[in-house]
Design an enzyme around this catalytic site. Structure first.
Site, short mmCIF file in Angstrom:
data_model
loop_
_atom_site.label_atom_id
_atom_site.label_comp_id
_atom_site.label_asym_id
_atom_site.label_seq_id
_atom_site.Cartn_x
_atom_site.Cartn_y
_atom_site.Cartn_z
CG ASP A 8 -1.98 -1.28 0.91
OD1 ASP A 8 -2.06 -1.92 0.05
OD2 ASP A 8 -2.80 -1.23 2.06
CE LYS A 106 -4.08 -4.17 1.27
NZ LYS A 106 -4.99 -3.11 1.82
CB CYS A 151 -2.24 -3.18 4.90
SG CYS A 151 -4.01 -2.71 4.99
C1 VGL Z 1 -4.95 0.52 5.30
C2 VGL Z 1 -6.60 1.51 7.03
C3 VGL Z 1 -7.61 1.01 6.05
C4 VGL Z 1 -3.69 0.08 5.57
C5 VGL Z 1 -5.85 0.20 4.68
O1 VGL Z 1 -2.97 -0.01 4.32
O2 VGL Z 1 -2.86 -0.38 6.37
N1 VGL Z 1 -5.23 0.92 6.77
N2 VGL Z 1 -7.18 0.73 4.70
#
Ligand code: VGL
Ligand code: ZN
Length: 212
Positions: A8, A106, A151
């Protein structure tokens, strides 16, 4: 086989983004070095939500940090982030993405969130990452990215349960720290669960000096 899993690294998790990890941009130079280390496979992930995603507070008129049930599971509500096709969902600025072998998406189902890069939060639907890694005979997974306590953590825990050997490159991860120390607690939890915590410099010198 060794895979590098870059979690991410998207604009919305960077300083100035919708769901920023503090100093998230400081890991970019480390990641740009890691992508040139001799990993057998480089996988990037994207949090990739539809606009009506059930983790967004504003879809309920609720506040960030409130909780709802989503797919029967407790869900903390987030600011709108990483909406498919928006600037916030693009790979972070300054990151050399040329060596990525595969991108895994995702959080695409509006009715369930997905912190892990392997499964949704109900551990029901697979993202395809497990099969991809097995097809390439990966056993060791080196993880860096955002965010440490969501994540990264859930991906590492699933990796352990699936029988992979995860290594967390601690200084190449950053957390959101909704509560102070959440990221540090997550590192301790991953270590207790059996993941190896490694430092960027140690890993790089080891990878650049050993023939594999
Ligand atoms: C994430 C919160 C919501 C992350 C993704 O990538 O850690 N955290 N969506
Ligand atoms: Zn998300």
């Amino acid at each position: 086989m060794k895979a590098l899993l870059l979690v991410d690294l998207q604009n919305d998790f960077m300083p100035g983004g919708a769901l920023a990890a503090k100093d998230g941009d400081q890991i970019i130079p480390l990641v740009n070095a890691l992508v040139h280390a001799p990993f057998d496979l480089i996988v990037a992930t994207k949090d990739w939500h539809p606009a009506n995603h059930g983790s967004f507070a504003d879809n309920y008129g609720k506040k960030v940090g409130e909780h709802v049930k989503l797919a029967g599971i407790d869900q903390i509500l987030w600011p709108r982030h990483c909406v498919q096709g928006t600037h916030g969902s693009e790979f972070a600025k300054g990151w050399d993405t040329s060596a990525i072998d595969k991108t895994v998406y995702k959080g695409t189902d509006p009715d369930i969130d997905s912190y892990s890069t392997f499964f949704d939060n109900g551990s029901l639907k697979s993202t395809g990452l497990e099969n991809y890694l097995r097809e390439h005979a990966v056993d060791e997974i080196y993880v860096a990215g955002l965010t440490t306590e969501y994540c990264v953590k859930y991906s590492v825990i699933d990796a352990l349960e699936l029988g992979f050997k995860p290594y967390v490159i601690v200084d190449a991860c950053r957390g959101v720290n909704l509560e102070p120390h959440d990221a540090d607690k997550a590192l301790a939890l991953m270590s207790q669960a059996g993941a190896q915590l490694v430092k960027f410099n140690d890993l790089m010198s080891q990878m650049m000096t050993t023939e594999t």
